[in-house]
Design a protein around this motif. Sequence first.
Motif, PDB file in Angstrom:
ATOM      1  N   GLU A 141       0.832  -1.134  -0.083  1.00 46.08           N
ATOM      2  CA  GLU A 141      -0.079  -0.043  -0.007  1.00 46.08           C
ATOM      3  C   GLU A 141       0.828   1.447  -0.104  1.00 46.08           C
ATOM      4  O   GLU A 141       0.417   2.428  -0.355  1.00 46.08           O
ATOM      5  CB  GLU A 141      -0.846   0.213   1.152  1.00 46.08           C
ATOM      6  CG  GLU A 141      -2.056  -1.159   1.091  1.00 46.08           C
ATOM      7  CD  GLU A 141      -3.130  -0.905   2.019  1.00 46.08           C
ATOM      8  OE1 GLU A 141      -3.245   0.126   2.905  1.00 46.08           O
ATOM      9  OE2 GLU A 141      -3.838  -1.827   2.377  1.00 46.08           O
ATOM     10  N   THR A 142       1.934   1.257   0.748  1.00 39.44           N
ATOM     11  CA  THR A 142       2.904   2.452   0.844  1.00 39.44           C
ATOM     12  C   THR A 142       3.966   2.444  -0.189  1.00 39.44           C
ATOM     13  O   THR A 142       4.678   3.474  -0.576  1.00 39.44           O
ATOM     14  CB  THR A 142       3.519   2.545   2.094  1.00 39.44           C
ATOM     15  OG1 THR A 142       4.347   1.708   2.300  1.00 39.44           O
ATOM     16  CG2 THR A 142       2.282   2.648   3.178  1.00 39.44           C
ATOM     17  N   ALA A 143       4.212   1.429  -0.878  1.00 39.65           N
ATOM     18  CA  ALA A 143       5.433   1.257  -1.826  1.00 39.65           C
ATOM     19  C   ALA A 143       6.734   1.461  -0.967  1.00 39.65           C
ATOM     20  O   ALA A 143       7.780   1.631  -1.540  1.00 39.65           O
ATOM     21  CB  ALA A 143       5.242   2.149  -2.877  1.00 39.65           C
ATOM     22  N   LYS A 144       6.627   1.129   0.390  1.00 37.37           N
ATOM     23  CA  LYS A 144       8.030   1.492   1.116  1.00 37.37           C
ATOM     24  C   LYS A 144       8.049   0.370   2.069  1.00 37.37           C
ATOM     25  O   LYS A 144       6.857  -0.413   2.456  1.00 37.37           O
ATOM     26  CB  LYS A 144       7.834   2.718   1.981  1.00 37.37           C
ATOM     27  CG  LYS A 144       8.448   3.846   1.145  1.00 37.37           C
ATOM     28  CD  LYS A 144       8.329   5.211   2.234  1.00 37.37           C
ATOM     29  CE  LYS A 144       8.964   6.302   1.632  1.00 37.37           C
ATOM     30  NZ  LYS A 144       9.221   7.285   2.302  1.00 37.37           N
ATOM     31  N   LYS A 145       9.277  -0.199   2.318  1.00 37.33           N
ATOM     32  CA  LYS A 145       9.209  -1.042   3.464  1.00 37.33           C
ATOM     33  C   LYS A 145       9.037  -0.445   4.856  1.00 37.33           C
ATOM     34  O   LYS A 145       9.400   0.772   5.103  1.00 37.33           O
ATOM     35  CB  LYS A 145      10.774  -1.669   3.552  1.00 37.33           C
ATOM     36  CG  LYS A 145      10.966  -2.548   2.433  1.00 37.33           C
ATOM     37  CD  LYS A 145      12.561  -3.171   2.433  1.00 37.33           C
ATOM     38  CE  LYS A 145      13.396  -2.917   3.684  1.00 37.33           C
ATOM     39  NZ  LYS A 145      14.552  -3.443   3.367  1.00 37.33           N
TER      40      LYS A 145
END
Length: 151
Positions: free
Chosen positions: A88-92
Amino acid sequence: EKSHVVDMNLLPGHAAAHFVQLDSLMKKEMDYFLAFLHRKKNLHQYSAPVREALAYVENHFGERISLEQVADAVYLSRPYLSTLFKKETAKKFSSYLQDVRLAKSCPMLKDTSMSIGEVAEKSGFFDAAHFSRVFKEKYGCTPIDYRKAKA
């Protein structure tokens, strides 16, 4: 100032300053409205557990927190929250946490009564050298240089 703009008749021959003021006011109002819509859109683009995880990070960034703790707080397994968060956030999660901590450190650096070590600790970095290293990677300058430039 707003009442002046509301009462103003927009007819040819009025001073240009009035139109500049109106233009400036309209741009400010439009920027505020667009920012509001953007925040509202962003709030609803995430699932409830991810929104709760984001809020948890926002409220606890200065503490030693782990994905495991956040997963427990939002009642999900660590692997599932990790996958959902990344999707959903495109981040770890760890990258997001670090970004929040770095962003929160910037206003603290403006407070010259706090040492760099204190800023590091209050923003969730418990090693000042690590804080300085990742700060420089993110912002291109050391925390000390940032403080000097923003003071």
